[in-house]
Each structure stands twice: as C-alpha cells, then as structure tokens.
Design an enzyme around this catalytic site. Structure first.
Site, mmCIF file in Angstrom:
data_model
loop_
_atom_site.group_PDB
_atom_site.id
_atom_site.type_symbol
_atom_site.label_atom_id
_atom_site.label_comp_id
_atom_site.label_asym_id
_atom_site.label_seq_id
_atom_site.Cartn_x
_atom_site.Cartn_y
_atom_site.Cartn_z
ATOM 1 N N SER A 1 0.875 -1.169 0.000
ATOM 2 C CA SER A 1 0.000 0.000 0.000
ATOM 3 C C SER A 1 0.911 1.217 0.000
ATOM 4 O O SER A 1 2.106 1.098 0.304
ATOM 5 C CB SER A 1 -0.850 -0.034 1.277
ATOM 6 O OG SER A 1 -1.357 1.235 1.599
ATOM 7 N N TYR B 1 -1.887 -1.157 10.639
ATOM 8 C CA TYR B 1 -1.880 -1.325 9.177
ATOM 9 C C TYR B 1 -0.567 -0.814 8.578
ATOM 10 O O TYR B 1 0.059 -1.484 7.755
ATOM 11 C CB TYR B 1 -3.072 -0.574 8.596
ATOM 12 C CG TYR B 1 -3.349 -0.825 7.136
ATOM 13 C CD1 TYR B 1 -4.042 -1.956 6.715
ATOM 14 C CD2 TYR B 1 -2.959 0.094 6.157
ATOM 15 C CE1 TYR B 1 -4.325 -2.180 5.365
ATOM 16 C CE2 TYR B 1 -3.231 -0.114 4.813
ATOM 17 C CZ TYR B 1 -3.921 -1.255 4.427
ATOM 18 O OH TYR B 1 -4.196 -1.466 3.084
HETATM 19 P P1 NAD Z 1 -11.749 -6.372 0.494
HETATM 20 O O1 NAD Z 1 -12.274 -6.241 1.874
HETATM 21 O O2 NAD Z 1 -12.605 -5.996 -0.659
HETATM 22 O O3 NAD Z 1 -11.223 -7.872 0.250
HETATM 23 C C1 NAD Z 1 -10.413 -8.517 1.191
HETATM 24 C C2 NAD Z 1 -10.669 -10.019 1.086
HETATM 25 O O4 NAD Z 1 -9.771 -10.660 1.999
HETATM 26 C C3 NAD Z 1 -12.098 -10.414 1.493
HETATM 27 O O5 NAD Z 1 -12.678 -11.258 0.500
HETATM 28 C C4 NAD Z 1 -11.909 -11.169 2.803
HETATM 29 O O6 NAD Z 1 -12.835 -12.216 3.006
HETATM 30 C C5 NAD Z 1 -10.491 -11.694 2.651
HETATM 31 N N1 NAD Z 1 -9.864 -11.996 3.938
HETATM 32 C C6 NAD Z 1 -9.832 -11.217 5.049
HETATM 33 N N2 NAD Z 1 -9.215 -11.857 6.055
HETATM 34 C C7 NAD Z 1 -8.840 -13.063 5.573
HETATM 35 C C8 NAD Z 1 -8.171 -14.183 6.125
HETATM 36 N N3 NAD Z 1 -7.780 -14.185 7.406
HETATM 37 N N4 NAD Z 1 -7.945 -15.254 5.340
HETATM 38 C C9 NAD Z 1 -8.360 -15.279 4.057
HETATM 39 N N5 NAD Z 1 -9.000 -14.254 3.478
HETATM 40 C C10 NAD Z 1 -9.244 -13.156 4.222
HETATM 41 O O7 NAD Z 1 -10.381 -5.533 0.502
HETATM 42 P P2 NAD Z 1 -9.467 -4.924 -0.672
HETATM 43 O O8 NAD Z 1 -9.576 -3.458 -0.616
HETATM 44 O O9 NAD Z 1 -9.669 -5.627 -1.940
HETATM 45 O O10 NAD Z 1 -8.018 -5.274 -0.068
HETATM 46 C C11 NAD Z 1 -7.194 -6.294 -0.580
HETATM 47 C C12 NAD Z 1 -5.753 -5.984 -0.192
HETATM 48 O O11 NAD Z 1 -5.358 -4.750 -0.783
HETATM 49 C C13 NAD Z 1 -5.518 -5.836 1.318
HETATM 50 O O12 NAD Z 1 -4.293 -6.414 1.671
HETATM 51 C C14 NAD Z 1 -5.461 -4.333 1.489
HETATM 52 O O13 NAD Z 1 -4.712 -3.968 2.624
HETATM 53 C C15 NAD Z 1 -4.777 -3.938 0.198
HETATM 54 N N6 NAD Z 1 -4.957 -2.547 -0.175
HETATM 55 C C16 NAD Z 1 -6.209 -2.028 -0.322
HETATM 56 C C17 NAD Z 1 -6.340 -0.707 -0.684
HETATM 57 C C18 NAD Z 1 -7.685 -0.078 -0.857
HETATM 58 O O14 NAD Z 1 -7.751 1.160 -0.885
HETATM 59 N N7 NAD Z 1 -8.763 -0.836 -0.997
HETATM 60 C C19 NAD Z 1 -5.214 0.091 -0.898
HETATM 61 C C20 NAD Z 1 -3.954 -0.480 -0.745
HETATM 62 C C21 NAD Z 1 -3.846 -1.800 -0.373
#
Ligand code: NAD
Length: 263
Positions: free
Chosen positions: A145, A158
C-alpha cells in the site's frame, strides 16, 4: 517479445472473493491461468469461482484463513494436486482496523498483524516450497500500500504491517533468486472496495469530519488529480509482475497512487 500472458500457469490468490484480489483473479484467468480463489468467506469464494467457470476459465475455491498454518498448507497442496503446479502467488488478503494508538486494543493489533504478516509468511512459504521443489521458478506478489511508504493517523497496525511486507519481499527476492522465484510488492493508493467503504464512516467518526471530507481531504488529498486508484489499475500491475520472465524485476515495490506517493 512475449506478451503479458499466463498460459499454462497456475495462480493462487488470497482474498480473491472480493475487491482487488477478485479482479486480479479475473485478469489472471483471462490471461490464461488456472486460478485458486483462496478466501475466508466460503460463499463469496464459491460465487467468484462460479463466475470464472461460467466464462470458461479453470478455477478452484479454497476457503481458508491465511493465519492458520494447516489451512494454508492444505490449500496450496490442494491447488497443486488439482492443477499440477503453482507458478504465481498473490498474497492479498487483508483487513483494516482504524483507531488512535492510545485506544487501539492489543487484540485488534494482533489480529491485523496476523492477517497481513502471518498470512504473507505462511502463504509465501507454502508457495515457495512448491516453486523450489518443482524447479519451474515462480512469482510471488504481495499487496502492499502507499502505507508501506507513508504513515497516516489511526492506522498504527496497518502501516506497521504494510511496511513489514516490503522487508519480506526483499528477503524472498534474495533467497528465491537461484530458484527463479521472484518477489515484488504492489503499493496502491485508495481503491473503492468494501475495505475502504467500511473505513469512510469510521474515519469520519474518529476525526469528527464528514464522510465527503474523509474522501476529499484525507484519502485523496495528496493525489495529483483527486482520483481513486482502481481494481483494474492494480490488476494490470499484478499481471505484469506475474508474467515478467526474468529476475531483472525482483525485490521491487511499484506504487500506483495517482501521485500520492512519488519515489
Ligand atoms: P476487500 O475487503 O474488498 O477484500 C479482502 C478479502 O480478503 C475479502 O474477501 C476477505 O474475506 C479476505 N480476507 C480477510 N481476512 C482473511 C483471512 N484471514 N484469510 C483469508 N481471506 C481473508 O479488501 P481490498 O480493498 O480488496 O483489499 C485487498 C488488499 O489490498 C488488502 O491487503 C489491502 O490492505 C490492500 N490494499 C487495499 C487498498 C484499498 O484502498 N482498498 C489500498 C492499498 C492496499
């Protein structure tokens, strides 16, 4: 020159039932990969698998918790026995918990670090064991991120976890080199996914501002154009890292954030 395709490759994507991971799984499948959808949510996992199969792709649902060693090892074994190998890991599953440090519970701290760091360790260890033993190399991609580079208020756990992933990326790049195993990390700005949609009202409450202000003056304030990064942006980079053919591109972090962070 080779196009960016994944024909004959097998990818294991965690957190692939929602948001960024779901889009990466779709793009990998479109590029020719067989894809394992590894996620905590069994119903959403089944839906994601059914969507891919409907479009004629090879997909497998692997419901698991990335923090549980036995589940991760079994999930990787199942993927290899179903599809024959493992070439690409995207360690993407993540959660967010926001609170001021002074009010952050130890339980929440440990929970967040476990999903992001234990999950990254367990999945990359299981994937790398397969990649090394089969001698075909592979690509390991972590979901970092901008918070792998920058800090923000309310996000102690985080930011700590996302900084930690940069270290793991570099170690795997070094240990994996002689086996053709590459490791890279994608550092995205804010993407409108369920993870972010949940955060907006929480941040508004914590900071005493409106939800609109959270979006405009917190999340997108430092971007060059006030725009969110998209799941397509991140998936395109994930495809590039997965399909890149040599060790020239390893140990790298690539930031996609509309200029929020420039390195
Ligand atoms: P999201 O909530 O849409 O999806 C996350 C998924 O991870 C969900 O399907 C959830 O069920 C699964 N999950 C959570 N805990 C889990 C576990 N213990 N075991 C297996 N699966 C698990 O989130 P997103 O925004 O798509 O985020 C995905 C990744 O991207 C994360 O690592 C997040 O930190 C990173 N990220 C997101 C953003 C953003 O702005 N959305 C920005 C930078 C990084």
């Amino acid at each position: 020159m080779d196009a960016m395709n994944l024909k004959g490759k097998v990818a294991f994507v965690t957190g692939a039932a929602s948001g960024i991971g779901k889009r990466i799984a779709e793009v990998y499948a479109d590029a020719g990969a067989a894809v394992a959808i590894a996620d905590l949510d069994p119903e959403a996992t089944e839906r994601a698998v059914a969507e891919l199969r409907q479009r004629g792709h090879r997909a497998l649902g692997v419901p698991l918790d990335v923090t549980v060693e036995s589940q991760v090892d079994a999930g990787v074994r199942r993927t290899v026995s179903e599809f024959g190998s493992l070439d690409v890991l995207v360690s993407n599953a993540g959660i967010q918990i926001v609170a001021p440090l002074t009010e952050f519970s130890f339980a929440d701290w440990k929970k967040l670090l476990a999903v992001h760091l234990d999950g990254a360790f367990l999945t990359s260890r299981a994937a790398m064991r397969e990649m090394v033993s089969r001698g075909r190399g592979g690509s390991i991609i972590f979901m970092g991120s901008v918070h792998s580079k920058e800090a923000s208020v309310l996000k102690s756990a985080y930011v700590t976890a996302k900084h930690g992933l940069e270290g793991l990326t570099r170690v795997i790049a070094k240990e994996g080199a002689k086996h053709g195993v590459r490791a890279n990390i994608i550092c995205s700005g804010f993407v409108r996914t369920p993870l972010v949609d949940r955060q907006i009202p929480e941040q508004a409450r914590n900071l005493g501002i409106t939800e609109e202000d959270v979006v405009r003056n917190v999340m997108l304030k430092e971007t060059v154009d006030g725009e969110f990064t998209t799941v397509d942006d991140v998936a395109r980079i994930a495809l590039m890292f997965a399909s890149f053919p040599t060790n020239a591109l390893t140990g790298q972090s690539l930031v996609a954030s509309h200029g929020w962070y420039m390195q």
